[in-house]
Scaffold this active site. Structure first.
Site, PDB file in Angstrom:
ATOM      1  N   THR A 124       0.814  -1.206   0.000  1.00 53.66           N
ATOM      2  CA  THR A 124       0.000   0.000   0.000  1.00 53.66           C
ATOM      3  C   THR A 124       0.855   1.266   0.000  1.00 53.66           C
ATOM      4  O   THR A 124       1.871   1.335   0.691  1.00 53.66           O
ATOM      5  CB  THR A 124      -0.910  -0.007   1.254  1.00 53.66           C
ATOM      6  N   PRO A 126       0.688   5.799   0.102  1.00 51.12           N
ATOM      7  CA  PRO A 126      -0.198   6.877   0.547  1.00 51.12           C
ATOM      8  C   PRO A 126      -1.220   7.254  -0.538  1.00 51.12           C
ATOM      9  O   PRO A 126      -2.360   7.587  -0.243  1.00 51.12           O
ATOM     10  CB  PRO A 126       0.768   8.039   0.809  1.00 51.12           C
ATOM     11  N   SER A 130      -5.734   0.034  -3.278  1.00 51.04           N
ATOM     12  CA  SER A 130      -6.542  -0.890  -4.082  1.00 51.04           C
ATOM     13  C   SER A 130      -5.981  -1.029  -5.489  1.00 51.04           C
ATOM     14  O   SER A 130      -5.906  -2.134  -6.025  1.00 51.04           O
ATOM     15  CB  SER A 130      -7.991  -0.384  -4.161  1.00 51.04           C
ATOM     16  N   TRP A 154       0.917   2.115   6.063  1.00 51.82           N
ATOM     17  CA  TRP A 154       0.143   1.101   6.783  1.00 51.82           C
ATOM     18  C   TRP A 154       0.871  -0.230   6.845  1.00 51.82           C
ATOM     19  O   TRP A 154       0.220  -1.278   6.887  1.00 51.82           O
ATOM     20  CB  TRP A 154      -1.243   0.889   6.141  1.00 51.82           C
ATOM     21  N   ARG A 243      -5.614 -13.512   2.432  1.00 52.33           N
ATOM     22  CA  ARG A 243      -7.061 -13.318   2.607  1.00 52.33           C
ATOM     23  C   ARG A 243      -7.686 -14.429   3.440  1.00 52.33           C
ATOM     24  O   ARG A 243      -8.611 -14.172   4.225  1.00 52.33           O
ATOM     25  CB  ARG A 243      -7.719 -13.153   1.234  1.00 52.33           C
ATOM     26  N   HIS A 338     -24.469  -6.649  25.842  1.00 52.72           N
ATOM     27  CA  HIS A 338     -23.853  -6.190  27.101  1.00 52.72           C
ATOM     28  C   HIS A 338     -24.451  -4.865  27.594  1.00 52.72           C
ATOM     29  O   HIS A 338     -24.025  -4.374  28.652  1.00 52.72           O
ATOM     30  CB  HIS A 338     -22.339  -6.011  26.924  1.00 52.72           C
ATOM     31  N   GLY A 340     -25.008  -1.194  28.517  1.00 54.65           N
ATOM     32  CA  GLY A 340     -24.039  -0.125  28.772  1.00 54.65           C
ATOM     33  C   GLY A 340     -22.621  -0.650  28.982  1.00 54.65           C
ATOM     34  O   GLY A 340     -21.643  -0.017  28.582  1.00 54.65           O
ATOM     35  N   GLU A 363      -6.006  -6.193   3.533  1.00 60.66           N
ATOM     36  CA  GLU A 363      -5.722  -7.291   2.583  1.00 60.66           C
ATOM     37  C   GLU A 363      -6.637  -7.230   1.358  1.00 60.66           C
ATOM     38  O   GLU A 363      -7.091  -8.237   0.833  1.00 60.66           O
ATOM     39  CB  GLU A 363      -5.899  -8.637   3.295  1.00 60.66           C
ATOM     40  N   GLU A 367     -14.869  -4.267  -1.137  1.00 65.34           N
ATOM     41  CA  GLU A 367     -15.324  -3.890  -2.488  1.00 65.34           C
ATOM     42  C   GLU A 367     -14.422  -4.580  -3.518  1.00 65.34           C
ATOM     43  O   GLU A 367     -14.898  -5.094  -4.537  1.00 65.34           O
ATOM     44  CB  GLU A 367     -15.276  -2.366  -2.679  1.00 65.34           C
TER      45      GLU A 367
HETATM   46  C1  LIG Z   1      -4.130  -1.438  10.380  1.00 64.41           C
HETATM   47  C2  LIG Z   1      -3.790  -1.656   8.940  1.00 64.41           C
HETATM   48  C3  LIG Z   1      -2.755  -2.515   8.615  1.00 64.41           C
HETATM   49  C4  LIG Z   1      -2.377  -2.681   7.275  1.00 64.41           C
HETATM   50  N1  LIG Z   1      -1.306  -3.470   6.972  1.00 64.41           N
HETATM   51  C5  LIG Z   1      -0.810  -3.450   5.713  1.00 64.41           C
HETATM   52  C6  LIG Z   1       0.407  -4.110   5.388  1.00 64.41           C
HETATM   53  O1  LIG Z   1       1.040  -4.742   6.242  1.00 64.41           O
HETATM   54  N2  LIG Z   1       0.884  -4.022   4.122  1.00 64.41           N
HETATM   55  C7  LIG Z   1       0.227  -3.335   3.150  1.00 64.41           C
HETATM   56  O2  LIG Z   1       0.707  -3.285   2.023  1.00 64.41           O
HETATM   57  N3  LIG Z   1      -0.950  -2.693   3.416  1.00 64.41           N
HETATM   58  C8  LIG Z   1      -1.472  -2.737   4.664  1.00 64.41           C
HETATM   59  N4  LIG Z   1      -2.664  -2.085   4.951  1.00 64.41           N
HETATM   60  C9  LIG Z   1      -3.299  -1.297   3.901  1.00 64.41           C
HETATM   61  C10 LIG Z   1      -4.595  -1.876   3.361  1.00 64.41           C
HETATM   62  O3  LIG Z   1      -4.336  -3.067   2.641  1.00 64.41           O
HETATM   63  C11 LIG Z   1      -5.226  -0.786   2.486  1.00 64.41           C
HETATM   64  O4  LIG Z   1      -5.688   0.229   3.350  1.00 64.41           O
HETATM   65  C12 LIG Z   1      -6.365  -1.292   1.630  1.00 64.41           C
HETATM   66  O5  LIG Z   1      -5.876  -2.166   0.640  1.00 64.41           O
HETATM   67  C13 LIG Z   1      -7.139  -0.159   0.934  1.00 64.41           C
HETATM   68  O6  LIG Z   1      -6.277   0.752   0.322  1.00 64.41           O
HETATM   69  P1  LIG Z   1      -6.498   2.315   0.592  1.00 64.41           P
HETATM   70  O7  LIG Z   1      -6.519   2.507   2.053  1.00 64.41           O
HETATM   71  O8  LIG Z   1      -5.486   3.075  -0.175  1.00 64.41           O
HETATM   72  O9  LIG Z   1      -7.940   2.641   0.022  1.00 64.41           O
HETATM   73  P2  LIG Z   1      -8.319   3.072  -1.471  1.00 64.41           P
HETATM   74  O10 LIG Z   1      -7.684   2.152  -2.447  1.00 64.41           O
HETATM   75  O11 LIG Z   1      -8.056   4.520  -1.629  1.00 64.41           O
HETATM   76  O12 LIG Z   1      -9.894   2.839  -1.452  1.00 64.41           O
HETATM   77  C14 LIG Z   1     -10.806   3.763  -0.878  1.00 64.41           C
HETATM   78  C15 LIG Z   1     -12.221   3.228  -1.055  1.00 64.41           C
HETATM   79  O13 LIG Z   1     -12.528   3.095  -2.452  1.00 64.41           O
HETATM   80  C16 LIG Z   1     -12.918   1.765  -2.735  1.00 64.41           C
HETATM   81  N5  LIG Z   1     -12.425   1.349  -4.053  1.00 64.41           N
HETATM   82  C17 LIG Z   1     -11.204   1.600  -4.590  1.00 64.41           C
HETATM   83  N6  LIG Z   1     -11.119   1.043  -5.802  1.00 64.41           N
HETATM   84  C18 LIG Z   1     -12.276   0.400  -6.025  1.00 64.41           C
HETATM   85  C19 LIG Z   1     -12.795  -0.398  -7.089  1.00 64.41           C
HETATM   86  N7  LIG Z   1     -12.072  -0.684  -8.183  1.00 64.41           N
HETATM   87  N8  LIG Z   1     -14.043  -0.888  -6.977  1.00 64.41           N
HETATM   88  C20 LIG Z   1     -14.799  -0.640  -5.886  1.00 64.41           C
HETATM   89  N9  LIG Z   1     -14.361   0.096  -4.830  1.00 64.41           N
HETATM   90  C21 LIG Z   1     -13.131   0.597  -4.902  1.00 64.41           C
HETATM   91  C22 LIG Z   1     -12.265   0.931  -1.645  1.00 64.41           C
HETATM   92  O14 LIG Z   1     -12.923  -0.320  -1.481  1.00 64.41           O
HETATM   93  C23 LIG Z   1     -12.428   1.830  -0.434  1.00 64.41           C
HETATM   94  O15 LIG Z   1     -13.739   1.731   0.052  1.00 64.41           O
HETATM   95  C24 LIG Z   1      -3.094  -1.991   6.267  1.00 64.41           C
HETATM   96  C25 LIG Z   1      -4.166  -1.158   6.609  1.00 64.41           C
HETATM   97  C26 LIG Z   1      -4.514  -0.988   7.925  1.00 64.41           C
HETATM   98  C27 LIG Z   1      -5.645  -0.053   8.261  1.00 64.41           C
END
Ligand SMILES: Cc1cc2nc3c(=O)[nH]c(=O)nc-3n(C[C@H](O)[C@H](O)[C@H](O)COP(=O)(O)OP(=O)(O)OC[C@H]3O[C@@H](n4cnc5c(N)ncnc54)[C@H](O)[C@@H]3O)c2cc1C
Length: 386
Positions: A124, A126, A130, A154, A243, A338, A340, A363, A367
């Protein structure tokens, strides 16, 4: 329930005992202290949990995917963070076993089997998680090295993982884009900064970090498997494990929430009877248990398909989608039951409610799982009933 061999059932039972004896009594305090669970991670190493995916000659006999899923669920039943602390590690171990060169396997797998070396994966960015093919982190070939620039966010366990499976572009001009993507096996060193620990709703104790790569020099033999341009396909295979793992984490949270709600509903009385005897509360419990049982079957179905060596992204996606959604619902209903106290940080149910959403988002969001499932349904001509 007969899905595992006697030996593998004993592995799950051992982890179950560890969770009940060591984790459950202290987890609430550890969660709210914000501290890293050093002692439990050491105990997990001793139990062999970091070696569950590492075969001989580097480790001992690895367990089957159904066993791995149930071990994950047990850890998560105690504390989701513990299952998170071995999730990415296992994916990287499986990537090395399936695709690594012999030199890469010899270098990393023996230490990964014991947990002395822990691993994480960095996908992932910034700018987006996805749409991985649009990533901007890149490695350019200069003489006998790659020079890596970009940032990832992340990334779980990033500070404590000595090995990072970095997904990046080695040929940003490639068409289609996935042909220019590689996995680089990166270790901490000059040019890599763990720049930030991200504050978060749940998944406490285990760090989630931002990584900055600034002209980091990485040897060319760090490309997983030795040939660049294969990383996207390799990581998609790795994510089948990831997954199933995340689905199992959700199952553990849901199991714990149901157990707490069931106990509480028998202890707590209102209007002269235990609250489970009020039909609304009893119905919650019945629905929670039914959905958890269905989720478990979906996970085992995906895990068994994985064991056959066939593609199982659809099955893993279904397990992850369904189990994470029902875990959220079960956690919410455990809070309701539970009353409150469900909102109190003195009870575990508020933690389940904060931990459950991660499995919806992590992971690959749900969506994205639906996209994978729909694409596979079309490709395979529907559900395979054989
Ligand atoms: C606590 C935590 C631990 C994590 N650990 C790791 C890790 O170890 N390694 C790592 O690489 N990542 C890690 N992640 C990242 C995580 O895999 C991503 O946050 C996730 O894949 C979504 O990417 P994004 O946050 O950039 O959201 P975005 O890709 O920006 O998506 C934003 C929204 O748009 C929707 N969306 C985007 N594209 C589509 C599409 N084509 N069709 C439908 N809906 C869509 C998404 O479903 C979501 O609702 C972690 C995240 C968290 C919160």
């Amino acid at each position: 329930m007969g899905v595992l061999s006697t030996e593998e059932q004993a592995v799950v039972d051992t982890v179950r005992d560890f969770v009940d004896r060591e984790v459950k009594p202290a987890v609430n305090e550890v969660e709210h202290s914000g501290e890293y669970p050093e002692k439990w991670i050491e105990q997990m190493k001793e139990l062999g949990i970091y070696g569950l995916a590492v075969p001989e000659p580097w480790g001992e006999a690895p367990v089957s995917m159904p066993c791995y899923a149930l071990v994950t669920a047990e850890l998560s039943r105690g504390w989701m963070s513990l299952a998170g602390a071995m999730g990415g590690h296992t994916v990287v171990a499986k990537l090395l076993v399936a695709f690594g060169t012999r030199e890469q396997q010899d270098r990393y797998l023996p230490r990964m089997a014991t947990g002395e070396l822990r691993a994480t994966m960095a996908l992932t960015e910034p700018g987006g998680g996805s749409d991985l093919q649009a990533m901007s982190t890149h490695a350019s070939l200069q003489d006998d090295h790659y020079v890596v620039n970009g940032s990832k966010t992340w990334i779980s366990n990033a500070r404590r993982s000595g090995l990072i499976a970095l997904l990046c572009k080695t040929d940003p001009a490639a068409e289609p884009a996935h042909r220019g993507i590689s996995v680089l096996l990166v270790e901490h060193g000059p040019g890599l900064t763990v720049s930030k620990d991200l504050p978060k709703l749940g998944y406490k104790g285990v760090e989630s970090c931002e990584l900055i790569f600034d002209d980091m020099r990485v040897p060319t033999d760090a490309v997983l498997g030795g040939t660049p341009g294969k990383g996207f396909g390799q990581m998609m295979k790795g994510l089948e494990t990831g997954r199933i793992q995340v689905a199992s984490r959700a199952l553990g949270v849901a199991d714990a929430a149901l157990a707490d709600a069931l106990r509480y509903a028998q202890d707590r009385e209102s209007f002269g009877k235990p609250i489970w005897q009020h039909q609304s509360v009893g119905n919650y419990l019945a629905d929670m248990a039914t959905k958890i049982t269905a989720a478990r079957q979906l996970i085992l179905h995906a895990a068994e398909k994985y064991e056959t060596g066939q593609r199982c992204d659809m099955e893993a996606g279904m397990a992850k989608l369904f189990t994470s959604e029902i875990a959220m619902e079960v956690a919410l209903n455990a809070v309701r039951i539970h009353g409150g106290y469900g909102y109190s940080t003195e009870f575990d149910v508020e933690r389940y409610f904060r931990d459950a959403p991660l499995m919806i988002v992590g992971e690959g969001t749900n969506e994205i799982q639906r996209n994978v499932i729909a694409a596979q349904l079309v490709k395979r001509g529907g559900l395979d009933r054989s």
